[in-house]
Motif scaffolding. Structure first.
Motif, short mmCIF file in Angstrom:
data_model
loop_
_atom_site.label_atom_id
_atom_site.label_comp_id
_atom_site.label_asym_id
_atom_site.label_seq_id
_atom_site.Cartn_x
_atom_site.Cartn_y
_atom_site.Cartn_z
N ASP A 43 0.84 -1.20 0.00
CA ASP A 43 0.00 0.00 0.00
C ASP A 43 0.88 1.26 0.00
O ASP A 43 0.65 2.19 -0.77
CB ASP A 43 -0.94 -0.01 1.21
N ARG A 56 2.45 1.96 -3.35
CA ARG A 56 1.53 2.62 -4.29
C ARG A 56 1.29 4.08 -3.91
O ARG A 56 1.31 4.96 -4.76
CB ARG A 56 0.20 1.88 -4.33
N THR A 57 1.06 4.35 -2.62
CA THR A 57 0.65 5.70 -2.22
C THR A 57 1.82 6.63 -1.93
O THR A 57 1.73 7.82 -2.19
CB THR A 57 -0.27 5.65 -0.98
#
Length: 158
Positions: A83, A86-87
Protein backbone atom coordinates in the motif's frame (compact mmCIF):
# COMPACT_ATOMS: atom_id res chain seq x y z
CA UNK A 1 3.02 9.50 11.43
CA UNK A 2 3.99 10.28 7.85
CA UNK A 3 7.54 10.87 6.65
CA UNK A 4 8.66 14.46 6.60
CA UNK A 5 8.31 15.99 3.16
CA UNK A 6 8.82 19.35 1.56
CA UNK A 7 6.71 18.24 -1.38
CA UNK A 8 4.16 15.47 -1.34
CA UNK A 9 4.59 14.85 -5.07
CA UNK A 10 8.19 13.63 -5.00
CA UNK A 11 9.59 10.77 -2.96
CA UNK A 12 13.11 12.15 -3.44
CA UNK A 13 12.23 15.22 -1.33
CA UNK A 14 10.95 13.18 1.64
CA UNK A 15 13.02 12.88 4.78
CA UNK A 16 12.56 9.37 6.10
CA UNK A 17 12.78 8.38 9.77
CA UNK A 18 14.64 5.18 8.78
CA UNK A 19 16.48 3.96 5.71
CA UNK A 20 15.13 0.40 6.00
CA UNK A 21 12.28 -1.30 7.83
CA UNK A 22 12.85 -5.05 8.27
CA UNK A 23 9.71 -7.02 8.89
CA UNK A 24 10.32 -10.59 9.99
CA UNK A 25 8.22 -11.83 12.88
CA UNK A 26 9.54 -15.29 13.67
CA UNK A 27 12.26 -16.04 16.20
CA UNK A 28 13.64 -18.53 13.70
CA UNK A 29 14.71 -15.79 11.29
CA UNK A 30 15.34 -13.02 13.86
CA UNK A 31 18.01 -15.19 15.50
CA UNK A 32 19.41 -16.27 12.14
CA UNK A 33 19.19 -14.69 8.70
CA UNK A 34 17.26 -11.55 9.67
CA UNK A 35 19.45 -10.92 12.69
CA UNK A 36 22.57 -11.20 10.53
CA UNK A 37 21.03 -8.94 7.89
CA UNK A 38 20.13 -6.32 10.50
CA UNK A 39 23.56 -6.35 12.16
CA UNK A 40 25.25 -6.05 8.75
CA UNK A 41 23.01 -3.09 7.90
CA UNK A 42 24.00 -1.41 11.16
CA UNK A 43 27.68 -2.02 10.37
CA UNK A 44 27.22 -0.49 6.92
CA UNK A 45 25.71 2.66 8.43
CA UNK A 46 22.20 1.89 7.21
CA UNK A 47 19.58 3.28 9.60
CA UNK A 48 17.37 0.20 9.92
CA UNK A 49 14.53 -0.71 12.25
CA UNK A 50 13.34 -4.27 12.75
CA UNK A 51 9.82 -5.02 13.90
CA UNK A 52 11.00 -6.83 17.04
CA UNK A 53 12.42 -3.46 18.25
CA UNK A 54 8.99 -1.90 18.54
CA UNK A 55 8.15 -0.72 22.06
CA UNK A 56 6.26 -3.00 24.44
CA UNK A 57 2.83 -1.81 25.45
CA UNK A 58 2.25 0.08 22.19
CA UNK A 59 -0.52 -0.94 19.84
CA UNK A 60 1.39 -3.10 17.40
CA UNK A 61 -0.64 -2.31 14.30
CA UNK A 62 -0.40 1.48 14.64
CA UNK A 63 3.27 1.41 15.55
CA UNK A 64 4.08 -1.00 12.72
CA UNK A 65 2.28 1.24 10.25
CA UNK A 66 4.26 4.27 11.49
CA UNK A 67 7.56 2.40 11.17
CA UNK A 68 6.69 1.16 7.67
CA UNK A 69 5.50 4.57 6.47
CA UNK A 70 8.57 6.28 7.94
CA UNK A 71 11.05 4.01 6.18
CA UNK A 72 12.49 4.65 2.76
CA UNK A 73 12.91 0.94 1.91
CA UNK A 74 10.61 -1.51 3.69
CA UNK A 75 11.52 -5.20 3.55
CA UNK A 76 8.46 -6.54 3.93
CA UNK A 77 5.23 -6.43 5.98
CA UNK A 78 3.43 -7.22 2.85
CA UNK A 79 -0.03 -5.68 2.65
CA UNK A 80 0.87 -2.37 4.34
CA UNK A 81 4.18 -2.10 2.53
CA UNK A 82 2.58 -2.66 -0.87
CA UNK A 83 0.00 0.00 0.00
CA UNK A 84 2.83 2.42 0.89
CA UNK A 85 4.61 1.52 -2.38
CA UNK A 86 1.53 2.62 -4.29
CA UNK A 87 0.65 5.70 -2.22
CA UNK A 88 4.07 6.95 -1.02
CA UNK A 89 6.15 5.67 -3.96
CA UNK A 90 8.53 3.75 -1.69
CA UNK A 91 11.13 1.38 -3.10
CA UNK A 92 10.17 -2.17 -2.10
CA UNK A 93 12.77 -4.94 -2.25
CA UNK A 94 11.41 -8.45 -1.58
CA UNK A 95 13.65 -11.21 -0.26
CA UNK A 96 12.50 -14.72 -1.18
CA UNK A 97 14.08 -16.72 1.67
CA UNK A 98 13.64 -20.41 0.80
CA UNK A 99 10.41 -19.54 -1.02
CA UNK A 100 9.83 -19.84 -4.75
CA UNK A 101 8.40 -16.53 -6.08
CA UNK A 102 6.10 -18.53 -8.36
CA UNK A 103 4.57 -20.25 -5.29
CA UNK A 104 3.87 -16.82 -3.84
CA UNK A 105 2.28 -15.57 -7.07
CA UNK A 106 -0.39 -18.28 -7.02
CA UNK A 107 -1.21 -19.34 -3.44
CA UNK A 108 -3.57 -22.30 -3.26
CA UNK A 109 -5.54 -21.33 -0.14
CA UNK A 110 -9.15 -20.44 -1.05
CA UNK A 111 -10.05 -18.59 2.21
CA UNK A 112 -11.83 -15.35 1.26
CA UNK A 113 -10.11 -13.51 4.16
CA UNK A 114 -6.84 -13.70 2.25
CA UNK A 115 -7.93 -11.63 -0.76
CA UNK A 116 -5.76 -8.60 0.12
CA UNK A 117 -2.84 -10.89 0.97
CA UNK A 118 -3.10 -12.64 -2.38
CA UNK A 119 -3.09 -9.34 -4.24
CA UNK A 120 -0.12 -8.09 -2.23
CA UNK A 121 1.74 -11.39 -2.64
CA UNK A 122 1.19 -11.33 -6.38
CA UNK A 123 2.31 -7.71 -6.64
CA UNK A 124 5.40 -8.33 -4.48
CA UNK A 125 6.39 -11.53 -6.28
CA UNK A 126 6.37 -9.63 -9.57
CA UNK A 127 8.96 -7.14 -8.25
CA UNK A 128 12.64 -7.77 -8.80
CA UNK A 129 14.03 -8.93 -5.48
CA UNK A 130 16.59 -11.31 -4.05
CA UNK A 131 16.07 -15.06 -4.18
CA UNK A 132 18.47 -17.01 -1.96
CA UNK A 133 17.72 -20.27 -3.75
CA UNK A 134 19.31 -18.96 -6.94
CA UNK A 135 22.10 -16.80 -5.52
CA UNK A 136 25.72 -17.29 -4.60
CA UNK A 137 25.46 -21.05 -3.97
CA UNK A 138 22.96 -20.33 -1.15
CA UNK A 139 25.77 -18.78 0.94
CA UNK A 140 23.84 -16.56 3.37
CA UNK A 141 26.73 -14.26 4.32
CA UNK A 142 27.48 -13.48 0.66
CA UNK A 143 23.75 -13.09 0.02
CA UNK A 144 23.49 -10.57 2.87
CA UNK A 145 26.50 -8.62 1.54
CA UNK A 146 24.79 -8.44 -1.88
CA UNK A 147 21.58 -7.13 -0.29
CA UNK A 148 23.53 -4.50 1.70
CA UNK A 149 25.43 -3.44 -1.43
CA UNK A 150 22.19 -3.06 -3.42
CA UNK A 151 20.47 -1.11 -0.61
CA UNK A 152 23.49 1.19 -0.21
CA UNK A 153 23.45 1.94 -3.94
CA UNK A 154 19.70 2.68 -3.82
CA UNK A 155 20.05 4.95 -0.80
CA UNK A 156 22.86 6.87 -2.48
CA UNK A 157 21.16 7.27 -5.87
CA UNK A 158 17.46 7.82 -5.17
Amino acid sequence: MKPYSSSSSSSSSQRWMHDVFLSFRGDDTCKGFTGHLYVTMEGAGINAIIDNQLRRGEEITAELEQAIQGSRIPIIELVKIMDCRRTLRQIVLPIFYDVDPSDVRKPTDTDHKLVSWRAALTEASNLSGWDLRNALDRHEAKFIRKIIKDITILLNTS
